[in-house]
Write a protein that holds these residues in place. Structure first.
Motif, short mmCIF file in Angstrom:
data_model
loop_
_atom_site.label_atom_id
_atom_site.label_comp_id
_atom_site.label_asym_id
_atom_site.label_seq_id
_atom_site.Cartn_x
_atom_site.Cartn_y
_atom_site.Cartn_z
N SER A 1 38.22 37.81 34.90
CA SER A 1 37.05 37.06 35.35
C SER A 1 35.86 37.96 35.68
O SER A 1 34.71 37.56 35.51
N ASP A 2 36.10 39.15 36.21
CA ASP A 2 35.09 40.05 36.76
C ASP A 2 34.53 39.53 38.08
O ASP A 2 33.45 39.93 38.50
N TRP A 3 35.25 38.64 38.76
CA TRP A 3 34.85 38.12 40.08
C TRP A 3 34.66 39.27 41.06
O TRP A 3 35.40 40.25 40.99
N PRO A 4 33.71 39.22 41.99
CA PRO A 4 32.72 38.19 42.26
C PRO A 4 31.38 38.40 41.55
O PRO A 4 30.33 38.09 42.10
N PHE A 5 31.44 38.91 40.32
CA PHE A 5 30.30 38.93 39.41
C PHE A 5 29.14 39.79 39.94
O PHE A 5 27.99 39.33 40.06
N LEU A 6 29.46 41.05 40.21
CA LEU A 6 28.45 41.97 40.71
C LEU A 6 27.32 42.15 39.70
O LEU A 6 27.56 42.33 38.51
N ARG A 7 26.09 42.11 40.20
CA ARG A 7 24.88 42.31 39.40
C ARG A 7 24.74 41.29 38.28
O ARG A 7 24.07 41.56 37.27
N ALA A 8 25.40 40.16 38.39
CA ALA A 8 25.26 39.13 37.36
C ALA A 8 23.81 38.67 37.27
O ALA A 8 23.15 38.50 38.30
N PRO A 9 23.29 38.48 36.05
CA PRO A 9 21.89 38.08 35.90
C PRO A 9 21.63 36.63 36.26
O PRO A 9 20.48 36.22 36.40
N TYR A 10 22.68 35.84 36.42
CA TYR A 10 22.57 34.44 36.79
C TYR A 10 23.93 33.99 37.32
O TYR A 10 24.90 34.74 37.25
N ARG A 11 24.01 32.76 37.80
CA ARG A 11 25.24 32.27 38.42
C ARG A 11 26.37 32.18 37.40
O ARG A 11 26.19 31.68 36.28
N LEU A 12 27.54 32.67 37.79
CA LEU A 12 28.76 32.53 37.01
C LEU A 12 29.82 31.89 37.89
O LEU A 12 29.80 32.05 39.12
N ASP A 13 30.77 31.19 37.28
CA ASP A 13 31.81 30.50 38.03
C ASP A 13 33.18 30.75 37.41
O ASP A 13 33.32 30.85 36.19
N TYR A 14 34.18 30.83 38.28
CA TYR A 14 35.53 31.16 37.86
C TYR A 14 36.11 30.12 36.91
O TYR A 14 36.65 30.45 35.84
N GLY A 15 35.99 28.85 37.28
CA GLY A 15 36.60 27.79 36.47
C GLY A 15 36.00 27.67 35.09
O GLY A 15 36.72 27.42 34.11
N THR A 16 34.69 27.83 34.96
CA THR A 16 34.06 27.72 33.64
C THR A 16 34.49 28.86 32.73
O THR A 16 34.62 28.67 31.52
N LEU A 17 34.72 30.05 33.30
CA LEU A 17 35.20 31.16 32.48
C LEU A 17 36.62 30.91 31.99
O LEU A 17 36.97 31.26 30.85
N LEU A 18 37.45 30.31 32.83
CA LEU A 18 38.79 29.94 32.37
C LEU A 18 38.73 28.90 31.26
O LEU A 18 39.45 28.98 30.26
N ARG A 19 37.87 27.91 31.41
CA ARG A 19 37.72 26.88 30.38
C ARG A 19 37.22 27.48 29.07
O ARG A 19 37.61 27.03 27.98
N LEU A 20 36.37 28.49 29.16
CA LEU A 20 35.88 29.15 27.95
C LEU A 20 37.04 29.82 27.22
O LEU A 20 37.12 29.76 25.98
N ALA A 21 37.92 30.45 27.95
CA ALA A 21 39.10 31.06 27.33
C ALA A 21 39.94 30.01 26.62
O ALA A 21 40.47 30.25 25.52
N GLU A 22 40.05 28.84 27.22
CA GLU A 22 40.82 27.77 26.61
C GLU A 22 40.21 27.32 25.29
O GLU A 22 40.92 26.93 24.36
N GLN A 23 38.89 27.42 25.17
CA GLN A 23 38.20 27.04 23.94
C GLN A 23 38.29 28.12 22.87
O GLN A 23 38.33 27.82 21.68
N TRP A 24 38.33 29.37 23.28
CA TRP A 24 38.27 30.48 22.33
C TRP A 24 39.63 30.91 21.80
O TRP A 24 39.72 31.53 20.73
N PHE A 25 40.71 30.64 22.55
CA PHE A 25 42.02 31.16 22.19
C PHE A 25 43.02 30.04 22.00
O PHE A 25 42.94 29.00 22.66
N SER A 26 43.98 30.27 21.11
CA SER A 26 45.03 29.28 20.87
C SER A 26 45.98 29.25 22.07
O SER A 26 45.99 30.19 22.88
N PRO A 27 46.80 28.21 22.18
CA PRO A 27 47.78 28.17 23.28
C PRO A 27 48.69 29.40 23.30
O PRO A 27 49.02 29.91 24.38
N GLU A 28 49.09 29.87 22.13
CA GLU A 28 49.96 31.05 22.07
C GLU A 28 49.21 32.29 22.53
O GLU A 28 49.79 33.15 23.24
N GLU A 29 47.95 32.42 22.13
CA GLU A 29 47.15 33.56 22.58
C GLU A 29 46.91 33.50 24.08
O GLU A 29 46.97 34.54 24.77
#
Length: 276
Positions: free
Chosen positions: A230-258
């Motif tokens: 995740s890179d939490w708590p997102f040091l020096r992030a240029p804008y707001r990032l959230d833990y759950g949305t990053l997990l959901r992104l992984a779900e979209q990019w990778f297969s269940p096996e991956e």
């Protein structure tokens, strides 16, 4: 299985608690406000998203080579945490072994912050780490990996590459830094963290320009050598990032096996957490 119920490991995150562990006066950047993330609060974040373990990385911001906050989190984490520390180049093997006994599994080298010349004298340190079975974690940007390759190739230490290698996406697949990274896939001792998209993407979430690069890494290294983080708590992030949305992104990019591999099987195998 719902993503938040799937067992998971976060393989790159930080804890910062300046109220208990003061930042170093000589450290240029002191995280504040929403960048602060104590170990006790992070435990609640992990519980909310079904993350069982986390690999804590000592942040250069605020703490530099001061590992007290990191070690305290591991000591009081009930087995949930292990760590990557930051140490001086001249650290002895005995000192590294003492850190290892406290849950440290690797040492971080941040060329993206310090430059590559800063690390040209770490050969003896890498030798100590290799003997102890510690990981060398490198954060590089653009083509910096090219300058570090001779140092890396002289050692057989196991390598973690931070944040997808932080490529210059505009340079394309023939960029020297990316070619150097992909060449390491054949060594079998290099693992890539699929994280930090905000550090190299030219777009905001969902970082569509980073998707092809991330898929390229999975195809070359394989899920057995890739980790989600995740890179939490997102040091020096240029804008707001959230833990759950990053997990959901992984779900979209990778297969269940991956997902099974990069979220659980690979990190538990590599870092010694129970696989059950």
């Amino acid at each position: 299985m719902h993503l938040f119920d799937r067992p998971k490991v976060d393989s790159h995150c930080h804890v910062l608690d300046p109220a208990r562990f003061a930042y170093g006066e000589s450290i240029p950047y002191h995280p504040a406000g929403q960048e602060i993330g104590t170990a006790s609060y992070f435990q609640q974040v992990l519980q909310a998203y079904g993350v069982r373990h986390a690999l804590l990385v000592g942040p250069n911001s605020g703490y530099g080579e001061d590992n007290r906050c990191l070690l305290d989190a591991i000591a009081h984490g009930g087995g949930r945490f292990k760590g990557i520390a930051v140490v001086p180049a001249g650290t002895s093997r005995a000192a590294l072994a003492a850190l290892q006994a406290q849950g440290i599994v690797g040492i971080a080298f941040n060329a993206a912050l310090h430059g590559t010349a800063y690390y040209q004298g770490i050969g003896p340190l890498l030798a100590h780490m290799e003997a102890l079975g510690l990981w060398a974690q490198f954060q590089v940007g653009g083509d910096q990996l090219v300058a570090l390759l001779p140092l890396i190739e002289r050692s057989q230490v196991r390598l973690l590459i931070d944040h997808c290698g932080r490529p210059d996406l505009a340079a394309g697949v023939d960029a020297p830094g990316l070619r150097a990274l992909l060449a390491l896939a054949g060594t079998g001792r290099v693992v890539v963290k699929l994280s930090g998209f905000a550090k190299f993407s030219a777009q905001v979430f969902p970082f569509e320009d980073a998707r092809a690069h991330t898929r390229l890494l999975v195809e070359h290294f394989g899920p057995a050598h890739c980790l989600w983080a995740s890179d939490w708590p997102f040091l020096r992030a240029p804008y707001r990032l959230d833990y759950g949305t990053l997990l959901r992104l992984a779900e979209q990019w990778f297969s269940p096996e991956e997902l099974q591999a990069i979220l659980w099987d690979t990190p538990t195998r590599l870092f010694g957490w129970p696989a059950s």
